[in-house]
Design a protein around this motif. Structure first.
Motif, mmCIF file in Angstrom:
data_model
loop_
_atom_site.group_PDB
_atom_site.id
_atom_site.type_symbol
_atom_site.label_atom_id
_atom_site.label_comp_id
_atom_site.label_asym_id
_atom_site.label_seq_id
_atom_site.Cartn_x
_atom_site.Cartn_y
_atom_site.Cartn_z
ATOM 1 N N ALA A 60 40.814 -56.930 -21.326
ATOM 2 C CA ALA A 60 40.303 -57.030 -23.306
ATOM 3 C C ALA A 60 39.267 -56.637 -23.638
ATOM 4 C CB ALA A 60 41.767 -57.681 -23.495
ATOM 5 N N ASP A 61 38.209 -58.152 -23.208
ATOM 6 C CA ASP A 61 37.089 -58.379 -23.398
ATOM 7 C C ASP A 61 36.094 -56.979 -23.690
ATOM 8 O OD1 ASP A 61 37.924 -61.250 -24.204
ATOM 9 O OD2 ASP A 61 37.826 -61.432 -22.386
ATOM 10 N N ILE A 62 36.603 -56.574 -21.989
ATOM 11 C CA ILE A 62 35.503 -55.662 -21.629
ATOM 12 C C ILE A 62 35.704 -54.986 -23.149
ATOM 13 C CG2 ILE A 62 34.961 -54.310 -20.078
ATOM 14 C CD1 ILE A 62 35.529 -56.338 -17.829
ATOM 15 N N ASP A 63 36.660 -53.997 -23.359
ATOM 16 C CA ASP A 63 37.097 -52.443 -23.902
ATOM 17 C C ASP A 63 36.770 -52.977 -25.379
ATOM 18 O OD1 ASP A 63 38.426 -51.351 -22.074
ATOM 19 O OD2 ASP A 63 40.447 -52.467 -22.240
ATOM 20 N N LYS A 64 36.567 -54.240 -25.499
ATOM 21 C CA LYS A 64 35.727 -54.112 -26.776
ATOM 22 C C LYS A 64 33.903 -54.311 -26.893
ATOM 23 C CE LYS A 64 38.878 -57.733 -28.542
ATOM 24 N NZ LYS A 64 39.461 -59.571 -28.506
#
Length: 953
Positions: free
Chosen positions: A701-705
């Motif tokens: 989820a962090d990477i998607d940001k």
């Protein structure tokens, strides 16, 4: 992140990559061995370096002696034994390695652990300096030792002679060491890599002695062998006609020869010598294919090994061939790197490289090894075909004239650099050359001869030579295909038939490579130079400090430690700490901008542009600082300055490279949960950050940001104001001659005079007592970390006291957990300190062990900590700390890297730059009483974190 993937992939493959240098068979195979490119029938043998004295005692022991003053007042002493695990009988499996351990557990002249004890008092560190290793074919003991103490230096040869023929093999000591070696096997293995190795070894090694003689041996033998088995091994094989003594260092050669004669002449060979048998590798006409899966394997990896026969480097023809092969490796690596950067790259990571025979684990095997890592099992065949296609492309079409020109420039720069440093070559480098000469007969030409021959051959090697060598690497026989993959991907993996088809059809449709270069200057227009507005000198530490018109500070320390090296770094306060919580993840990945090239040059084009120059300069953004770092030959310093200026003012925004890195990072993140060590590391990170959002492991989820625009904007913002930057340069330069480069490229950097500072975002370890247990893993393997930490006053006096506690506690933990309990292999005590954003220290006791012993060993470790608090450091251990620390200080003060790190930290933290001048007095000033008070203060246990990784069951 790309770098991380590369390390993970290579780490996962370390077993498979080693195999061509392992497999052998006693009887030569009937099928013909694949040959490398043909050599001339007659070729001049490379002459030995006249600066090394080579002799042989009447008992057959060979010795090599060379005077070398780098480092001063030091020598490297080695005992080489031309025997290893291949010499073991069926009831001795693992005893070659066990024998190596016993050499440190009692000899005729040094009972029990007295060798280690004596050397530690002389300033020699066990493990870091004093060490040994055992392979299939050799056992080597290494002893770096001071030469400014005649007594210690002479004793060094006595120690080598005791290893060579006077190990006592006391029964009690043998039994005590059994557990240590079993724990060595546990620490290094008991994981997916070892389990897959167990599947692959019989396949890779075939019907050979190697398959039956893995150096660690078998646990059941290690635990149960009778004492006579290891005593017989030592008596049979540790004999002077299979041994060599190598001595390189700051000493008198004739005196050393006398010491060797005096200490080793009395050693005798056994009356009935066992034959030292050598082994060969079996060939295979048809490709061999093996698929290994494991629940804890995180990546889908395929490898093709093209085995070849190639002996050690002995002649000019050998030299030319290896030089040509190195060119092929360099050009092939550049092509694969170029593909990897593309958004549609068919693999996460790939590598193809020819490893010529260098006397590794096996003594006559070379190989082209091609590796591909795919996102999934279903994509593995495509990834492998793409990697193999590059082999086929070079075999069919060869390389271009432009590629050869580039690689020749690179090699010419490397040859020149190596020759310029010939009088600064470390003794350890010579030792390895002489060891290879003894073990496998590799040539040892002088630096002058090597330089002249290299330059001659560099001109002679043609494109036809290179292309012929490249074609010879891609053999049609002796191919081995290995797949290592997660168990969950088993049904998605290519079949053996599909893998066979892949290696046969990978070259279908390939076309010639098109060289893509940028013919532009790095900087389009020379910057408008600034000025130096202030200059100060500190003669005590040999430093000149310049203040530039734009607020930049430059600290210069010229040295003569290296002839062809200048290293540098810089820092400015701020870093990722200035990003908001919402944008932090993009800011943290702004380093991807620095990895995307600079200006009009992508990474591949930049590499080609810099060919022929010995230079690198990159930008970084960490949590608290941003800046630049790199190195250069003195002749290429201007290019280094240009790179700094370009990275600051003209960063490259390359969406394709950025998104490829993000895509790869997702795969890494998604897969790491299968690896117990990764799961534990994530837990440790979370606990140590007290679960603060900015300190947590990165999730999908962090990477998607992560947003390229935000990352690029943050990068530009961090380097928009150079007024807070401090540069440190250390190495071989003239202060007056470097000033024009400084005013042109550093004084011209943009300046906004923001006077920025970093922000303390509150990412701190938890206070009080914390215990966290993770259950992950299939094997009986426990990982333990015990941390004592707290805020403290950061200064030189407190730091040296912490160093003393760490060194002495390390000794006591090793004595208790390894020597007394026999429950671990290499326990460790580490110390880390920080001043910013808040001063804090961390002591960490760490070890691996069996689950049944975990609590007992944890309690034993805590007992040693409590004993420390009650008694302080013993007089003997304090002496060892002081000796080791002062000896390391002598070496460090002659290293550019030490000074760069020292000056940077003092400047970062606002410390006295002359602090180093008081180091010796501070070290000598540590007392037993002071350590007792320090232990009670720093190891009080008020802030104690216990972290344990247990197996799932």
């Amino acid at each position: 992140m790309k770098k991380n993937l590369h390390l993970i992939a290579v780490g996962a493959l370390s077993f498979a990559l080693a195999q061509p240098a392992i497999a052998q068979k006693k009887v030569p195979a009937k099928t013909p061995a694949t040959k490398t490119a043909a050599k001339p029938a007659a070729s001049q043998t490379l002459p030995n370096d006249p600066n090394v004295k080579i002799g042989r005692l009447p008992n057959g022991l060979v010795y090599y002696i060379r005077k070398n003053v780098e480092p001063k007042n030091r020598a490297e002493l080695y005992l080489g034994n031309k025997i290893g695990s291949l010499m073991e009988n069926e009831d001795q499996l693992g005893l070659a390695h066990f024998t190596e351990h016993m050499a440190f557990n009692g000899t005729t002249d040094f009972p029990k652990n007295e060798i280690i004890n004596y050397l530690q008092k002389a300033g020699v560190r066990f493990g870091a300096d004093l060490n040994a290793y055992t392979g299939f074919n050799q056992t080597v003991y290494q002893l770096p030792i001071p030469t400014d103490s005649a007594e210690v230096f002479k004793t060094g040869f006595k120690i080598l002679a005791n290893w060579a023929g006077k190990v006592t093999m006391d029964g009690k000591e043998i039994d005590n060491e059994r557990g240590v070696i079993v724990e060595e096997d546990r620490q290094r293995g008991k994981n997916a890599q070892q389990r897959m190795s167990n599947q692959l070894l019989p396949f890779l090694l075939g019907d050979s002695q190697y398959a039956k003689r893995i150096p660690i041996g078998k646990v059941e033998v290690l635990q149960n062998f009778t004492h006579d088995k290891i005593r017989n091994f030592y008596k049979d094989w540790y004999r002077p006609n299979l041994q060599s003594v190598i001595a390189v260092g700051d000493f008198d050669v004739n005196e050393v020869e006398k010491l060797i004669i005096a200490n080793f002449s009395e050693l005798k060979n056994p009356a009935n010598e066992k034959a030292r048998t050598y082994y060969s590798i079996p060939d295979n006409v048809q490709p061999l294919i093996k698929i290994a899966v494991d629940k804890e394997q995180p990546y889908n990896v395929a490898q093709v090994i093209y085995k070849q026969k190639q002996g050690p480097l002995k002649t000019e023809a050998d030299f030319k061939l290896q030089m040509t092969q190195n060119m092929v490796n360099n050009m092939l690596a550049a092509r694969i790197a170029e593909i990897t950067q593309k958004g549609n790259a068919p693999f996460l990571f790939a590598q193809s490289s020819y490893a010529p025979y260098q006397g590794g684990l096996v003594w006559d095997v070379s190989a082209l090894q091609t590796v591909a890592v795919a996102k999934s099992g279903a994509e593995l065949k495509q990834a492998l075909v793409a990697a193999l296609a590059e082999n086929e492309r070079m075999a069919k079409f060869g390389f271009t004239a432009g590629e050869l020109e580039t690689v020749k420039k690179k090699m010419e720069a490397g040859i020149e650099k190596q020759f310029k440093e010939k009088d600064k070559t470390k003794s350890a480098a010579y030792v390895q050359q002489y060891l290879n000469n003894f073990l496998i007969g590799a040539a040892i030409p002088s630096a002058e001869y090597t330089y002249e021959l290299s330059n001659k051959l560099l001109q002679q090697i043609t494109l036809a030579d290179v292309n012929a060598a490249a074609k010879a690497m891609v053999t049609k026989t002796n191919q081995i295909v290995v797949v290592q993959a997660p168990e969950k991907e088993k049904e998605n993996l290519p079949t053996e038939a599909a893998l066979l088809a892949a290696i046969k059809t990978a070259g279908n449709g390939v076309t010639a490579y098109v060289d893509n270069t940028v013919n532009k200057p790095l900087i389009a227009q020379a910057p408008k130079a600034g000025t130096i507005v202030n200059e100060t000198k500190n003669d005590k530490v040999g430093v000149t400090t310049l203040t530039l018109s734009n607020g930049v500070k430059v600290v210069l320390k010229p040295t003569d430690f290296k002839n062809d090296q200048v290293i540098f770094t810089s820092f400015g306060k701020g870093g990722a700490s200035l990003a908001s919580n919402d944008d932090f993840i993009s800011a943290e990945n702004a380093n991807l901008i620095a990895q995307s090239g600079v200006g009009d040059f992508n990474p591949t084009q930049l590499t080609k542009y810099l060919a022929g120059k010995s230079v690198s300069a990159g930008a970084y953004i960490d949590d608290l600082y941003q800046g630049f770092s790199g190195n250069a030959s003195p002749k290429d310093l201007e290019t280094a300055f240009q790179l700094i200026y370009a990275r600051a003012t003209n960063p490259r925004k390359d969406a394709e490279i950025f998104n490829k890195n993000i895509s790869d990072f997702k795969v890494i993140t998604a897969n790491k949960g299968s690896n117990p060590s990764s799961v534990f590391a994530d837990t440790v990170q979370a606990v140590m950050a007290n679960y603060h959002k900015r300190g947590m492991p990165t999730t999908l989820a962090d990477i998607d940001k992560i947003n390229i625009d935000k990352a690029y904007a943050f990068y530009k913002d961090r380097f928009a104001d150079a007024s807070g930057q401090t540069f440190v340069f250390v190495g071989n330069f003239d202060v007056e001659k470097i000033k024009p480069l400084i005013t042109t490229y550093l004084a011209s950097l943009p300046s906004l005079n923001k006077n920025e500072n970093f922000v303390d975002n509150g990412v701190n370890p938890p206070k009080g007592k914390v215990s966290k247990t993770v259950k992950k893993g299939l094997e009986d393997k426990v990982t333990v970390q015990l941390l004592f930490h707290d805020d403290y006053v950061y200064n030189a006096e407190n730091n040296v006291m912490l160093d003393a506690l760490k060194a002495a506690l390390d000794i006591k933990i090793t004595e208790r957990l390894r020597e007394k309990e026999s429950g671990v292999y290499s326990p460790g005590v580490s110390l880390s300190v920080q001043k910013n954003p808040t001063a804090h220290y961390y002591f960490t006791i760490s070890f691996n062990c069996a689950k049944a012993n975990a609590e007992k060993l944890i309690n034993a470790a805590l007992e040693e900590v409590n004993a420390f608090k009650n008694n302080g450091v013993t007089t003997e251990d304090l002496q060892k700390f002081k000796s080791e620390e002062l000896r390391q200080e002598e070496l460090s003060l002659r290293e550019n890297g030490y000074w760069l790190n020292y000056l940077t930290n003092r400047l970062k933290y606002g410390d006295d730059i002359e602090q180093v001048l008081g180091n010796t007095a501070r070290i000598n000033g540590v007392t037993v009483e002071a350590t007792k008070a320090a232990a009670q203060k720093y190891l009080n246990g008020d802030n104690y974190i216990r972290l344990v990784l247990l197996p799932e069951n």
